[in-house]
Write a protein that holds these residues in place. Structure first.
Motif, mmCIF file in Angstrom:
data_model
loop_
_atom_site.group_PDB
_atom_site.id
_atom_site.type_symbol
_atom_site.label_atom_id
_atom_site.label_comp_id
_atom_site.label_asym_id
_atom_site.label_seq_id
_atom_site.Cartn_x
_atom_site.Cartn_y
_atom_site.Cartn_z
ATOM 1 N N LYS A 134 0.836 -1.214 0.000
ATOM 2 C CA LYS A 134 0.000 0.000 0.000
ATOM 3 C C LYS A 134 0.860 1.249 0.000
ATOM 4 O O LYS A 134 0.544 2.242 -0.674
ATOM 5 C CB LYS A 134 -0.926 -0.010 1.219
ATOM 6 C CG LYS A 134 -2.039 -1.037 1.143
ATOM 7 C CD LYS A 134 -2.869 -1.050 2.429
ATOM 8 C CE LYS A 134 -3.949 -2.129 2.382
ATOM 9 N NZ LYS A 134 -4.709 -2.192 3.660
ATOM 10 N N THR A 135 1.956 1.218 0.757
ATOM 11 C CA THR A 135 2.875 2.356 0.762
ATOM 12 C C THR A 135 3.481 2.567 -0.621
ATOM 13 O O THR A 135 3.514 3.702 -1.137
ATOM 14 C CB THR A 135 3.995 2.135 1.795
ATOM 15 O OG1 THR A 135 3.418 2.052 3.097
ATOM 16 C CG2 THR A 135 4.997 3.277 1.761
ATOM 17 N N PHE A 136 3.964 1.493 -1.235
ATOM 18 C CA PHE A 136 4.554 1.610 -2.564
ATOM 19 C C PHE A 136 3.532 2.166 -3.565
ATOM 20 O O PHE A 136 3.856 3.019 -4.397
ATOM 21 C CB PHE A 136 5.072 0.250 -3.041
ATOM 22 C CG PHE A 136 6.190 -0.319 -2.214
ATOM 23 C CD1 PHE A 136 7.058 0.501 -1.517
ATOM 24 C CD2 PHE A 136 6.374 -1.696 -2.128
ATOM 25 C CE1 PHE A 136 8.098 -0.030 -0.745
ATOM 26 C CE2 PHE A 136 7.412 -2.243 -1.364
ATOM 27 C CZ PHE A 136 8.269 -1.402 -0.675
ATOM 28 N N ALA A 137 2.308 1.677 -3.485
ATOM 29 C CA ALA A 137 1.261 2.174 -4.389
ATOM 30 C C ALA A 137 0.992 3.655 -4.150
ATOM 31 O O ALA A 137 0.828 4.432 -5.106
ATOM 32 C CB ALA A 137 -0.017 1.357 -4.205
ATOM 33 N N SER A 138 0.961 4.068 -2.882
ATOM 34 C CA SER A 138 0.690 5.478 -2.570
ATOM 35 C C SER A 138 1.812 6.389 -3.054
ATOM 36 O O SER A 138 1.600 7.564 -3.347
ATOM 37 C CB SER A 138 0.481 5.664 -1.063
ATOM 38 O OG SER A 138 1.708 5.538 -0.353
ATOM 39 N N TRP A 139 3.015 5.840 -3.148
ATOM 40 C CA TRP A 139 4.143 6.611 -3.662
ATOM 41 C C TRP A 139 4.145 6.703 -5.190
ATOM 42 O O TRP A 139 4.876 7.521 -5.748
ATOM 43 C CB TRP A 139 5.459 5.980 -3.214
ATOM 44 C CG TRP A 139 5.776 6.148 -1.758
ATOM 45 C CD1 TRP A 139 5.194 7.009 -0.875
ATOM 46 C CD2 TRP A 139 6.776 5.430 -1.023
ATOM 47 N NE1 TRP A 139 5.762 6.879 0.371
ATOM 48 C CE2 TRP A 139 6.741 5.912 0.309
ATOM 49 C CE3 TRP A 139 7.698 4.431 -1.348
ATOM 50 C CZ2 TRP A 139 7.588 5.428 1.300
ATOM 51 C CZ3 TRP A 139 8.536 3.947 -0.362
ATOM 52 C CH2 TRP A 139 8.487 4.444 0.955
ATOM 53 N N GLY A 140 3.385 5.841 -5.846
ATOM 54 C CA GLY A 140 3.398 5.818 -7.308
ATOM 55 C C GLY A 140 4.434 4.881 -7.899
ATOM 56 O O GLY A 140 4.879 5.065 -9.034
ATOM 57 N N ILE A 141 4.794 3.851 -7.148
ATOM 58 C CA ILE A 141 5.781 2.880 -7.626
ATOM 59 C C ILE A 141 5.181 2.036 -8.754
ATOM 60 O O ILE A 141 4.006 1.662 -8.720
ATOM 61 C CB ILE A 141 6.240 1.978 -6.462
ATOM 62 C CG1 ILE A 141 6.963 2.810 -5.394
ATOM 63 C CG2 ILE A 141 7.115 0.838 -6.955
ATOM 64 C CD1 ILE A 141 8.218 3.514 -5.883
ATOM 65 N N ASP A 142 6.018 1.695 -9.737
ATOM 66 C CA ASP A 142 5.557 0.949 -10.910
ATOM 67 C C ASP A 142 6.129 -0.466 -10.990
ATOM 68 O O ASP A 142 5.671 -1.275 -11.806
ATOM 69 C CB ASP A 142 5.956 1.700 -12.186
ATOM 70 C CG ASP A 142 5.418 3.122 -12.201
ATOM 71 O OD1 ASP A 142 4.189 3.280 -12.311
ATOM 72 O OD2 ASP A 142 6.228 4.070 -12.073
ATOM 73 N N TYR A 143 7.129 -0.764 -10.169
ATOM 74 C CA TYR A 143 7.831 -2.052 -10.261
ATOM 75 C C TYR A 143 8.456 -2.347 -8.901
ATOM 76 O O TYR A 143 8.960 -1.430 -8.235
ATOM 77 C CB TYR A 143 8.930 -1.954 -11.336
ATOM 78 C CG TYR A 143 9.802 -3.176 -11.525
ATOM 79 C CD1 TYR A 143 9.625 -4.003 -12.631
ATOM 80 C CD2 TYR A 143 10.834 -3.479 -10.641
ATOM 81 C CE1 TYR A 143 10.442 -5.115 -12.833
ATOM 82 C CE2 TYR A 143 11.653 -4.590 -10.828
ATOM 83 C CZ TYR A 143 11.452 -5.395 -11.923
ATOM 84 O OH TYR A 143 12.259 -6.485 -12.126
ATOM 85 N N LEU A 144 8.438 -3.601 -8.492
ATOM 86 C CA LEU A 144 9.101 -4.011 -7.263
ATOM 87 C C LEU A 144 10.079 -5.133 -7.566
ATOM 88 O O LEU A 144 9.690 -6.198 -8.039
ATOM 89 C CB LEU A 144 8.088 -4.494 -6.222
ATOM 90 C CG LEU A 144 8.699 -5.090 -4.935
ATOM 91 C CD1 LEU A 144 9.499 -4.040 -4.153
ATOM 92 C CD2 LEU A 144 7.617 -5.710 -4.058
ATOM 93 N N LYS A 145 11.369 -4.875 -7.295
ATOM 94 C CA LYS A 145 12.363 -5.940 -7.310
ATOM 95 C C LYS A 145 12.374 -6.547 -5.917
ATOM 96 O O LYS A 145 12.682 -5.864 -4.941
ATOM 97 C CB LYS A 145 13.749 -5.387 -7.653
ATOM 98 C CG LYS A 145 14.864 -6.427 -7.555
ATOM 99 C CD LYS A 145 16.230 -5.802 -7.839
ATOM 100 C CE LYS A 145 17.360 -6.811 -7.618
ATOM 101 N NZ LYS A 145 18.693 -6.205 -7.895
#
Length: 400
Positions: A134-145
């Protein structure tokens, strides 16, 4: 009637979910990875400069969309257990960085690990998967390694942990590509797509060298190619065998890529990596300092005709049709009916090649376009010519 409606609703939901999955990484992701240059000191200023250099160098125009922010960006967790960035390295925060990249038509990837701590000893995501997603999504992240340091060796635990983060990402309300990074020992090509990944590393970290012959760590370019050559059946749109970073332009730069005798490669070797990774559908992510990149590296990274193979809509990984002590020859079909072939000279000296297309399963005559010379070099049912040490000739074949 109500049961029918419920079944129809479930069917539509399932179709929608499958549609979401299919559009993630429909072609192999392309970008730049921070690790080899920034290592334990990724920071806002340098990342922004690198993004600007990717634009000015023509890399973004060529298809390199992502900045992949690797390990050591983390600053722990706040009093609500939300993961946070190191305020000294990223004083404006990760969301601000993502906004900056998005404003320039780029995307941001970020890094975490399926354990309490990352490879570098920083805060990771085990038992915080939903919260971090949820944090990554709220930041606008597009990819997770998603790395696998400090995690158990068995396959079932890996499948469970990667499946858990994949579920969390899908529930987070943003399309975020998941790159599985467990380095190959648990054969993630067998299960990566099933648990929700869009790509999976096939080997341990690549170093700036052609070949590792000692087996002590740090694979070379050809070690990766040789491994991926046997994995064609596992590759396709939304599910890619990942060969790790492109090393062109490093030239033995001190840092992670120079470990285990990573002293640099020849132009032919760097170009071969680009050619073969494109044939094999690996994600393409540069790792040298784009701000100081030489013309040789720029030419390698921005060859539109070679990139077109990697990004071909059919998504069919090349198959190795010939393997001898000297030669590897790969063939892949393309969406418009053309074929691509790659002829690699594995020896340490120039060799004369004589490749009959019938031996590759290709009958008839073809117009041959050399994708590094950018010109048609003949119409024939074979190709003969010189190939220098560790060079790869790449041709696009059109039936005539």
């Amino acid at each position: 009637m109500r049961l029918i409606k419920i079944c129809m609703a479930l069917l539509l939901f399932t179709q929608a979910a499958l549609g979401q999955e299919s559009k993630l990484a429909a072609t192999p992701p392309m970008g730049w990875m921070s690790w080899n240059i920034m290592s334990e000191n990724p920071n806002e200023k340098d990342i922004k400069e690198m993004a600007d250099a990717m634009i000015s160098s023509g890399m973004v125009k060529a298809g390199y969309q992502y900045i992949f922010l690797d390990d050591c960006w983390q600053g722990g967790r706040d009093n609500k257990n939300n993961i946070i960035a190191d305020p000294n390295k990223f004083p404006s925060g990760i969301k601000s960085l993502a906004d900056y990249l998005h404003s320039k038509g780029m995307k941001l990837g970020i890094y975490s690990d399926a354990a309490p701590l990352t490879c570098g000893g920083y805060t990771a995501s085990l038992n915080f998967e939903d919260q971090d997603a949820k944090t990554f999504a709220s930041w606008g992240i597009d990819y997770l390694k998603y790395d696998y340091c400090n995690a158990p060796e068995d396959v079932e635990t890996a499948k469970k942990r990667y499946g858990k983060i994949a579920q969390a990402l899908r529930k987070a309300g943003r399309d975020i590509v998941l790159g599985i990074c467990e380095w190959g020992p648990r054969e993630p090509w067998n299960w990566g797509a099933q648990v929700g990944g869009q790509s999976w590393r096939t080997t341990y970290d690549i170093r700036d060298k052609w070949l590792d012959t000692e087996g002590k760590g740090g694979v070379g370019i050809y070690n990766v190619v040789d491994k991926m050559a046997g994995l064609a059946s596992f590759s396709g749109p939304g599910k890619w065998n990942d060969g790790d970073m492109l090393v062109a332009g490093l030239h033995g730069t001190k840092g992670p890529s120079s470990a285990f005798k990573g002293v640099g490669c020849t132009k032919a070797e760097y170009q071969s990596q680009m050619s073969l990774y494109s044939m094999l559908n690996s994600p393409l992510y540069a790792s040298c300092d784009i701000r100081k990149m030489d013309d040789e590296a720029r030419t390698i990274f921005t060859n539109a005709e070679v990139i077109a193979l990697n990004q071909d809509a059919l998504g069919k990984q090349a198959e190795r049709k010939i393997k001898t002590d000297i030669w590897d020859v790969f063939v892949r079909p393309l969406a418009n009916g053309d074929f691509a072939i790659a002829i690699l000279n594995k020896s340490a000296s120039t060799q004369n090649a004589n490749v009959n297309f019938a031996d590759l399963g290709l009958t008839g005559k073809y117009e041959l376009k050399d994708l590094w010379q950018h010109k048609v070099v003949g119409k024939n049912n074979k190709w003969t010519g010189e190939v220098t040490a560790h060079e790869t000739k790449v041709f696009r074949l059109k039936k005539v």
